[in-house]
Write a protein that holds these residues in place. Structure first.
Motif, PDB file in Angstrom:
ATOM      1  N   UNK A  31      40.990  42.359  65.949  1.00 35.12           N
ATOM      2  CA  UNK A  31      40.547  43.371  66.915  1.00 35.12           C
ATOM      3  C   UNK A  31      39.083  43.799  66.709  1.00 35.12           C
ATOM      4  N   UNK A  32      38.404  43.217  65.729  1.00 39.12           N
ATOM      5  CA  UNK A  32      37.003  43.565  65.476  1.00 39.12           C
ATOM      6  C   UNK A  32      36.062  42.751  66.349  1.00 39.12           C
ATOM      7  N   UNK A  33      34.876  43.277  66.558  1.00 41.94           N
ATOM      8  CA  UNK A  33      33.818  42.547  67.257  1.00 41.94           C
ATOM      9  C   UNK A  33      33.036  41.717  66.240  1.00 41.94           C
ATOM     10  N   UNK A  34      32.365  40.691  66.723  1.00 46.83           N
ATOM     11  CA  UNK A  34      31.538  39.866  65.853  1.00 46.83           C
ATOM     12  C   UNK A  34      30.512  40.730  65.131  1.00 46.83           C
ATOM     13  N   UNK A  35      30.410  40.559  63.811  1.00 51.59           N
ATOM     14  CA  UNK A  35      29.470  41.323  62.996  1.00 51.59           C
ATOM     15  C   UNK A  35      30.064  42.563  62.363  1.00 51.59           C
ATOM     16  N   UNK A  36      31.241  43.004  62.843  1.00 50.67           N
ATOM     17  CA  UNK A  36      31.889  44.182  62.259  1.00 50.67           C
ATOM     18  C   UNK A  36      32.365  43.877  60.848  1.00 50.67           C
ATOM     19  N   UNK A  37      32.382  44.920  60.002  1.00 49.76           N
ATOM     20  CA  UNK A  37      32.821  44.776  58.615  1.00 49.76           C
ATOM     21  C   UNK A  37      34.055  45.640  58.387  1.00 49.76           C
ATOM     22  N   UNK A  38      35.096  45.002  57.874  1.00 38.13           N
ATOM     23  CA  UNK A  38      36.350  45.670  57.553  1.00 38.13           C
ATOM     24  C   UNK A  38      36.429  45.881  56.048  1.00 38.13           C
ATOM     25  N   UNK A  39      36.669  47.121  55.636  1.00 35.95           N
ATOM     26  CA  UNK A  39      36.941  47.425  54.236  1.00 35.95           C
ATOM     27  C   UNK A  39      38.453  47.458  54.080  1.00 35.95           C
ATOM     28  N   UNK A  40      38.988  46.681  53.152  1.00 34.59           N
ATOM     29  CA  UNK A  40      40.422  46.643  52.886  1.00 34.59           C
ATOM     30  C   UNK A  40      40.654  47.260  51.515  1.00 34.59           C
ATOM     31  N   UNK A  41      41.510  48.281  51.455  1.00 36.25           N
ATOM     32  CA  UNK A  41      41.815  48.974  50.205  1.00 36.25           C
ATOM     33  C   UNK A  41      43.247  48.638  49.829  1.00 36.25           C
ATOM     34  N   UNK A  42      43.429  48.021  48.658  1.00 43.54           N
ATOM     35  CA  UNK A  42      44.745  47.547  48.225  1.00 43.54           C
ATOM     36  C   UNK A  42      45.032  47.970  46.787  1.00 43.54           C
ATOM     37  N   UNK A  43      46.308  47.963  46.427  1.00 43.16           N
ATOM     38  CA  UNK A  43      46.703  48.218  45.042  1.00 43.16           C
ATOM     39  C   UNK A  43      47.346  46.981  44.402  1.00 43.16           C
ATOM     40  N   UNK A  44      47.549  45.938  45.174  1.00 48.17           N
ATOM     41  CA  UNK A  44      48.129  44.691  44.675  1.00 48.17           C
ATOM     42  C   UNK A  44      47.019  43.858  44.040  1.00 48.17           C
ATOM     43  N   UNK A  45      47.113  43.616  42.736  1.00 48.41           N
ATOM     44  CA  UNK A  45      46.059  42.852  42.050  1.00 48.41           C
ATOM     45  C   UNK A  45      45.941  41.441  42.618  1.00 48.41           C
ATOM     46  N   UNK A  46      47.020  40.903  43.146  1.00 51.74           N
ATOM     47  CA  UNK A  46      46.991  39.575  43.747  1.00 51.74           C
ATOM     48  C   UNK A  46      46.140  39.509  44.998  1.00 51.74           C
ATOM     49  N   UNK A  47      45.819  40.664  45.562  1.00 55.83           N
ATOM     50  CA  UNK A  47      45.003  40.677  46.778  1.00 55.83           C
ATOM     51  C   UNK A  47      43.613  40.098  46.516  1.00 55.83           C
ATOM     52  N   UNK A  48      43.149  40.161  45.276  1.00 56.72           N
ATOM     53  CA  UNK A  48      41.821  39.616  44.956  1.00 56.72           C
ATOM     54  C   UNK A  48      41.774  38.116  45.262  1.00 56.72           C
ATOM     55  N   UNK A  49      42.739  37.372  44.766  1.00 56.75           N
ATOM     56  CA  UNK A  49      42.748  35.929  45.017  1.00 56.75           C
ATOM     57  C   UNK A  49      43.296  35.611  46.401  1.00 56.75           C
ATOM     58  N   UNK A  50      44.281  36.379  46.870  1.00 61.94           N
ATOM     59  CA  UNK A  50      44.887  36.104  48.175  1.00 61.94           C
ATOM     60  C   UNK A  50      43.884  36.260  49.313  1.00 61.94           C
ATOM     61  N   UNK A  51      43.129  37.354  49.321  1.00 59.62           N
ATOM     62  CA  UNK A  51      42.169  37.576  50.402  1.00 59.62           C
ATOM     63  C   UNK A  51      40.988  36.611  50.306  1.00 59.62           C
ATOM     64  N   UNK A  52      40.584  36.256  49.088  1.00 59.43           N
ATOM     65  CA  UNK A  52      39.513  35.270  48.936  1.00 59.43           C
ATOM     66  C   UNK A  52      39.970  33.934  49.495  1.00 59.43           C
ATOM     67  N   UNK A  53      41.174  33.508  49.136  1.00 60.34           N
ATOM     68  CA  UNK A  53      41.697  32.239  49.630  1.00 60.34           C
ATOM     69  C   UNK A  53      41.835  32.226  51.138  1.00 60.34           C
ATOM     70  N   UNK A  54      42.316  33.338  51.691  1.00 59.61           N
ATOM     71  CA  UNK A  54      42.463  33.441  53.149  1.00 59.61           C
ATOM     72  C   UNK A  54      41.096  33.335  53.826  1.00 59.61           C
ATOM     73  N   UNK A  55      40.122  34.087  53.342  1.00 56.87           N
ATOM     74  CA  UNK A  55      38.790  34.082  53.952  1.00 56.87           C
ATOM     75  C   UNK A  55      38.131  32.710  53.827  1.00 56.87           C
ATOM     76  N   UNK A  56      38.322  32.045  52.691  1.00 54.09           N
ATOM     77  CA  UNK A  56      37.716  30.728  52.473  1.00 54.09           C
ATOM     78  C   UNK A  56      38.276  29.668  53.430  1.00 54.09           C
ATOM     79  N   UNK A  57      39.500  29.870  53.914  1.00 58.59           N
ATOM     80  CA  UNK A  57      40.145  28.854  54.754  1.00 58.59           C
ATOM     81  C   UNK A  57      40.301  29.300  56.208  1.00 58.59           C
ATOM     82  N   UNK A  58      39.697  30.424  56.573  1.00 60.53           N
ATOM     83  CA  UNK A  58      39.835  30.952  57.926  1.00 60.53           C
ATOM     84  C   UNK A  58      38.486  30.976  58.629  1.00 60.53           C
TER      85      UNK A  58
END
Length: 85
Positions: A31-58
């Motif tokens: 739902x974001x426009x091009x150039x928008x920045x989303x800050x994601x706040x998580x407590x799951x330590x796995x989110x560090x690798x999960x979100x990096x992997x998702x971003x690298x392949x998306x």
């Protein structure tokens, strides 16, 4: 933590475990426009690798930064994702 970019929106996924931080981040970036920045706040330590992997392949997203902070005696993981297309 101070960032070098303007945050457009913050997504709170604290308390959620894999795969929900990635699922919710994908939904939010859709739902974001091009150039928008989303800050994601998580407590799951796995989110560090999960979100990096998702971003690298998306296409259309870029992981700008990740950080681990301490808030109220609990680790909080912050991710900054830019919509690129």
């Amino acid at each position: 933590m101070s960032t070098k970019f303007d945050i457009t929106e913050t997504l709170d996924v604290t308390g959620l475990n894999c795969p929900m931080p990635v699922v919710k981040t994908k939904q939010a970036t859709d739902s974001l426009a091009e150039g928008d920045v989303l800050e994601v706040v998580a407590t799951d330590s796995g989110s560090m690798s999960d979100l990096k992997g998702w971003a690298d392949t998306t296409d259309g997203v870029e992981l700008l930064d990740q950080a681990e902070d301490e808030e109220g005696g609990e680790s909080v993981y912050k991710h900054y994702v830019r919509k690129t297309e």
